[in-house]
Write an enzyme that holds these catalytic residues in place. Structure first.
Site, PDB file in Angstrom:
ATOM      1  N   ASP A   1      -0.015  -7.592   1.487  1.00 18.84           N
ATOM      2  CA  ASP A   1       0.593  -6.458   1.485  1.00 18.84           C
ATOM      3  C   ASP A   1       2.085  -6.082   1.697  1.00 18.84           C
ATOM      4  O   ASP A   1       2.542  -5.244   2.444  1.00 18.84           O
ATOM      5  CB  ASP A   1      -0.119  -5.797   2.987  1.00 18.84           C
ATOM      6  CG  ASP A   1      -0.042  -4.099   2.879  1.00 18.84           C
ATOM      7  OD1 ASP A   1       0.053  -3.601   1.734  1.00 18.84           O
ATOM      8  OD2 ASP A   1      -0.167  -3.666   3.940  1.00 18.84           O
TER       9      ASP A   1
ATOM     10  N   HIS B   1       0.992  -1.157   0.032  1.00 23.63           N
ATOM     11  CA  HIS B   1       0.020  -0.094  -0.004  1.00 23.63           C
ATOM     12  C   HIS B   1       0.865   1.269  -0.116  1.00 23.63           C
ATOM     13  O   HIS B   1       0.175   2.194  -0.197  1.00 23.63           O
ATOM     14  CB  HIS B   1      -0.768   0.166   1.231  1.00 23.63           C
ATOM     15  CG  HIS B   1      -0.410   0.174   2.537  1.00 23.63           C
ATOM     16  ND1 HIS B   1      -0.233  -0.554   3.552  1.00 23.63           N
ATOM     17  CD2 HIS B   1      -0.090   1.248   3.208  1.00 23.63           C
ATOM     18  CE1 HIS B   1       0.213  -0.347   4.584  1.00 23.63           C
ATOM     19  NE2 HIS B   1       0.494   0.910   4.423  1.00 23.63           N
TER      20      HIS B   1
ATOM     21  N   SER C   1       4.657   2.694   7.898  1.00 23.44           N
ATOM     22  CA  SER C   1       4.547   1.583   6.882  1.00 23.44           C
ATOM     23  C   SER C   1       5.560   1.194   6.217  1.00 23.44           C
ATOM     24  O   SER C   1       6.290   2.068   5.284  1.00 23.44           O
ATOM     25  CB  SER C   1       3.335   2.112   6.084  1.00 23.44           C
ATOM     26  OG  SER C   1       2.188   1.765   6.548  1.00 23.44           O
TER      27      SER C   1
END
Length: 357
Positions: free
Chosen positions: A183, A153, A298
């Site tokens: 992911d 993402h 992230s």
């Protein structure tokens, strides 16, 4: 009168006797026979028991052997310690030989400062530009020529990717492979060589309560280090598969924007947090940590105290802006999630082949 003669015992030798004939002149006559056979000999000294003599002879030998063994043990221990301090410990290599990296030095092992010093050079900031805007995430360098692992993402939908090393040097990166279901994504820097790399650990050995360190670029603050513990294992976390969250704000777009509203949406226990995850989602088993994570973390690293990567940070819970009484998204409250590194290791070949699930 010569008093010395009176002191002689009965049967003493004559004054003209040759002194060399005394029994005492024979050092081997310790059994007393020489004394008894010599005329006028002195009473024999006590005989030495043969067993006593053997014990006395063995005791120094045993002592020397014990000292030699002790010296050998100490010497071996010193050699081992020196080897570890010089980074010669074979355990410092990457798991399975797939990825090699730099581990924490022996003198700094078990400290947050030691982990940060060893691993920070292998953590990068990722800037991804798309038609929806610009996002900031993090990544982990796993090869010297610039292979970097991050979250899908973070780079999903990106038209251009720029990576900044801990030294401040920047590179352009290309996407090698993505796996939206996990992911995960693999990118590679253009023209890079000799980079510091991270060591991939074993997430199956992670225990609740174990100390961990998180490194990333929250809100674009490159190289931020936080610490905490692993607070739970095997959390079923659901995140968006792409950057098209139905909240109207792309997940990639909101990843690193300061004051960008509710960011980093995910689901847990049937509820959505930090915004709507949209229709395209994926669920995975995650490590839960109370190490502070914020938008921009992230794709960064969750690290054990040996300096090994045990997870890729991927989601966090933040209270809504209304609950926090602020016009912007609140920060971490100690509920962060990371993809276990064993999931990454099992997926590396697929990512390198440019395939995804």
């Amino acid at each position: 009168m010569d008093m010395t003669e009176n002191l002689r015992p009965s049967g003493a030798h004559s004054t003209d006797q040759d002194p060399t004939s005394y029994p005492y002149a024979s050092p081997s006559a310790y059994d007393g026979t020489a004394y008894n056979s010599a005329a006028g000999g002195y009473p024999p000294p006590p005989a030495y028991a043969p067993t006593t003599g053997r014990r006395k002879a063995k005791r120094p030998v045993a002592l020397l052997a014990a000292v030699a063994i002790a010296a050998g043990v100490i010497g071996g221990g010193t050699a081992t310690l020196v080897g570890q301090l010089n980074g010669q410990d074979s355990a410092a290599t990457g798991s399975g030989g797939a990825v090699n990296g730099t581990t924490v030095s022996q003198s700094s092992k078990g400290t947050v400062a030691g982990v940060a010093e060893a691993v920070s050079p292998a953590i990068v900031e990722i800037g991804a530009a798309s038609s929806a805007g610009k996002s900031t995430g993090s990544g982990v360098v796993i090869t010297e020529d610039g292979e970097i692992v991050t979250n899908n993402h973070v780079i999903s939908g990106a038209q251009q990717i720029q990576v900044t090393l801990s030294t401040g040097k920047t590179y352009t990166a290309d996407v090698v492979g993505t796996d939206p279901d996990k992911d995960l994504a693999l990118i590679k820097l253009q023209g890079a060589s000799g980079l510091k790399t991270a060591t991939l650990g074993d997430s199956s050995k992670v225990k609740v309560g174990e100390e961990v360190v998180a490194i990333g670029s929250p809100e674009g603050l490159t190289g931020t280090v936080t610490s905490g513990i692993v607070s739970a294992l095997d959390r079923d976390v659901t995140v968006a598969k792409d950057d098209s969250g139905s909240s109207g704000q792309g997940q990639g777009q909101g990843q690193g924007r300061q004051g960008g509203g509710q960011e980093w949406p995910f689901e847990f226990g049937g509820q959505q947090f930090n915004g709507d995850t949209g229709e395209e989602t994926t669920t995975y088993k995650a490590l839960q940590t109370d190490a502070s994570l914020n938008p921009g973390n992230s794709g960064g690293a969750l690290i054990n105290m040996d300096g090994e990567i045990i997870g890729i940070n991927s989601a966090m819970y933040a209270p809504s802006s209304s609950a926090a009484g602020s016009g912007s998204s609140a920060g971490s409250v100690g509920l962060g999630f990371a993809i276990p590194v064993n999931t990454l290791k099992a997926d590396l070949d697929t990512l390198r082949a440019g395939n995804g699930s």
